[in-house]
Design an enzyme around this catalytic site. Sequence first.
Site, PDB file in Angstrom:
ATOM      1  N   PHE A 150       0.710  -1.339   0.025  1.00 36.23           N
ATOM      2  CA  PHE A 150       0.125   0.070  -0.189  1.00 36.23           C
ATOM      3  C   PHE A 150       0.787   1.200   0.025  1.00 36.23           C
ATOM      4  O   PHE A 150       0.375   2.361  -0.497  1.00 36.23           O
ATOM      5  CB  PHE A 150      -0.941   0.019   1.148  1.00 36.23           C
ATOM      6  CG  PHE A 150      -0.103   0.268   2.590  1.00 36.23           C
ATOM      7  CD1 PHE A 150      -0.306   1.841   2.876  1.00 36.23           C
ATOM      8  CD2 PHE A 150       0.162  -0.313   3.373  1.00 36.23           C
ATOM      9  CE1 PHE A 150       0.466   2.020   4.006  1.00 36.23           C
ATOM     10  CE2 PHE A 150       0.753  -0.084   4.707  1.00 36.23           C
ATOM     11  CZ  PHE A 150       1.108   1.256   4.739  1.00 36.23           C
ATOM     12  N   GLU A 177      -5.218  -3.643  -2.192  1.00 33.76           N
ATOM     13  CA  GLU A 177      -6.278  -3.130  -1.996  1.00 33.76           C
ATOM     14  C   GLU A 177      -6.688  -2.226  -1.176  1.00 33.76           C
ATOM     15  O   GLU A 177      -7.512  -1.593  -1.269  1.00 33.76           O
ATOM     16  CB  GLU A 177      -7.422  -4.533  -1.409  1.00 33.76           C
ATOM     17  CG  GLU A 177      -6.973  -4.901  -0.093  1.00 33.76           C
ATOM     18  CD  GLU A 177      -5.714  -5.887  -0.073  1.00 33.76           C
ATOM     19  OE1 GLU A 177      -4.691  -5.786  -0.830  1.00 33.76           O
ATOM     20  OE2 GLU A 177      -6.003  -7.273   0.742  1.00 33.76           O
ATOM     21  N   SER A 227       5.480  -6.867   3.406  1.00 34.05           N
ATOM     22  CA  SER A 227       5.762  -7.191   4.857  1.00 34.05           C
ATOM     23  C   SER A 227       6.401  -8.680   4.557  1.00 34.05           C
ATOM     24  O   SER A 227       6.451  -9.608   3.627  1.00 34.05           O
ATOM     25  CB  SER A 227       4.577  -7.336   5.682  1.00 34.05           C
ATOM     26  OG  SER A 227       3.826  -8.518   5.138  1.00 34.05           O
ATOM     27  N   CYS A 282       9.471   1.792   3.489  1.00 35.46           N
ATOM     28  CA  CYS A 282      10.394   0.811   4.092  1.00 35.46           C
ATOM     29  C   CYS A 282      12.005   1.359   4.162  1.00 35.46           C
ATOM     30  O   CYS A 282      12.685   0.669   4.751  1.00 35.46           O
ATOM     31  CB  CYS A 282      10.551  -0.224   2.643  1.00 35.46           C
ATOM     32  SG  CYS A 282      11.052   0.350   1.295  1.00 35.46           S
ATOM     33  N   GLU A 382       8.981  -4.103  13.421  1.00 26.53           N
ATOM     34  CA  GLU A 382       8.697  -3.103  12.289  1.00 26.53           C
ATOM     35  C   GLU A 382       7.234  -2.458  12.634  1.00 26.53           C
ATOM     36  O   GLU A 382       6.241  -2.933  12.724  1.00 26.53           O
ATOM     37  CB  GLU A 382       8.549  -3.612  10.931  1.00 26.53           C
ATOM     38  CG  GLU A 382       8.437  -2.464  10.003  1.00 26.53           C
ATOM     39  CD  GLU A 382       8.185  -2.957   8.397  1.00 26.53           C
ATOM     40  OE1 GLU A 382       7.675  -4.330   8.132  1.00 26.53           O
ATOM     41  OE2 GLU A 382       8.749  -2.439   7.351  1.00 26.53           O
TER      42      GLU A 382
END
Length: 497
Positions: A150, A177, A227, A282, A382
């Site tokens: 996303f 989505e 992820s 990230c 994370e």
Amino acid sequence: MSDVIQHWRDGKIFAGTSTATAPVTNPATGAVTGEVALASVDDARAVIDAAVAAFPAWRDTSLAKRTSVLFAFRELLNARKDELAALITAEHGKVLSDALGEVSRGLEVVEFACGIPSLLKGGFTENASTSVDVHSVLQPLGPVGIISPFNFPAMVPMWFFPIAIAAGNTVVLKPSEKDPSASLWMARLWAEAGLPEGVFNVLQGDKTAVDELLTNPKIKAISFVGSTPIAQYVYATATASGKRVQALGGAKNHAVILPDADLDLAADAMVNAGFGSAGERCMAISAAVAVGPIADDLVAKIAERAATIKTGDGTKDSDMGPLVTKVHRDKVASYIDAGEADGAKVVLDGRTVIANGGADGFWLGPTLLDNVTPQMSVYTDEIFGPVLSVLRVETYDEALALINNNPYGNGTAIFTNDGGAARRFQNEVEVGMVGINVPIPVPMSYYSFGGWKASLFGDSHAHGAEGVHFFTRTKAITTRWLDPSHGGINLGFPENK
Ligand code: NAD
């Protein structure tokens, strides 16, 4: 279902047979702004089949023609990037300037892919054996799948599809989505640029769509970003189906600030890299490692700067937008609760932010935690939000050990004025992308993007030479045009003479 965000197949919108949908929200207001289709297996197969059908003709399309389509796409994207940025902000929440930055970084990969004729040059050896020549060619793989997260709905797909398409493959993109509209916008742009139908397709959906891409034998390669647990799953499942896979996972990025660093520069960098895009990058820095006696000063400088950040609607001149969903916002906030309970000092508390946006927006302000230790969940996990943890260590070696013992290895940075220390760090640190006085060292498109350890499964990073390698396979061709004097029967293994 006409207002549902649908798939793209054969150059046009494709409404599958599934009636399942997921809500799409504007994170700055909390309002549901649409529904996205969730593909069934049949829908997924229909989209994949379009990519399969388009492959033979696209593979045989000349490089001159392919490149002209790439250039047209580049020109259209550059001229209309504001439209794409607005779509990203509306569904992701990041501020408009940041969304534009994302598009620009994707555009750089398109520009790199415009040079595909040079990138696809093989080798040629004359007279490798007597009257025998050898040459190599780089050929496309076939229909390939791209599954994206996303947090970069335009840039991450563009890490892959420009090169995949330029090299002669056909593509099925499965976007997140949570923010699906950018994918359809880019599909329309490809059509306008003259890309033949079926070369670029979009499959909306969730695990059902992903699983079909991972296991369908017609899909030859998978590029995944998301992820770590899902990256691991994608890698294991798709390689078991015989596919080439690059699966980029999560991150926990450290910045080391040495005692001789320019603390103002380092503090600016920590704020930019910790809170840009609300920490949903990230390459965000989530752990600032202060070495030696500078920690108090560094924390004060970061706090002073972070307190000036305007949190609010990304369309309203804010510095930082909301988090992507309410669930994610609450999860990030729960990490701050846990850090506080574990003994971290909350220097700046984003839980109490007053944002310039909708009352039901998914708000969380910049949060600075000091005295974080490696055992706390706020450090081990994370978090993917605007939470910067400061860890205090005495020596460079302790800082390095902290990073090298961490399971992730995506990005890192060191702040120092000592070239020797920086050089030692770049050599010793077990991380794929390293910044020296640069907090977010995202490589240019002609280098490759990717981490080490639990941040990447597979052996190919994105774009650059590794991207070209990933989307092609090499064929070595040995040729002899018969000289009558070299005839005759020889059952031995071919030797070069
Ligand atoms: P995610 O793993 O939840 O989703 C990524 C994709 O996988 C989406 O398209 C999603 O629909 C699909 N997916 C989710 N659950 C699935 C399941 N159980 N089975 C099959 N498919 C599934 O990631 P996200 O929340 O969208 O993105 C954030 C994550 O992405 C962070 O961990 C971040 O670090 C990572 N990320 C990594 C990089 C990198 O370059 N290493 C870049 C961007 C984001």
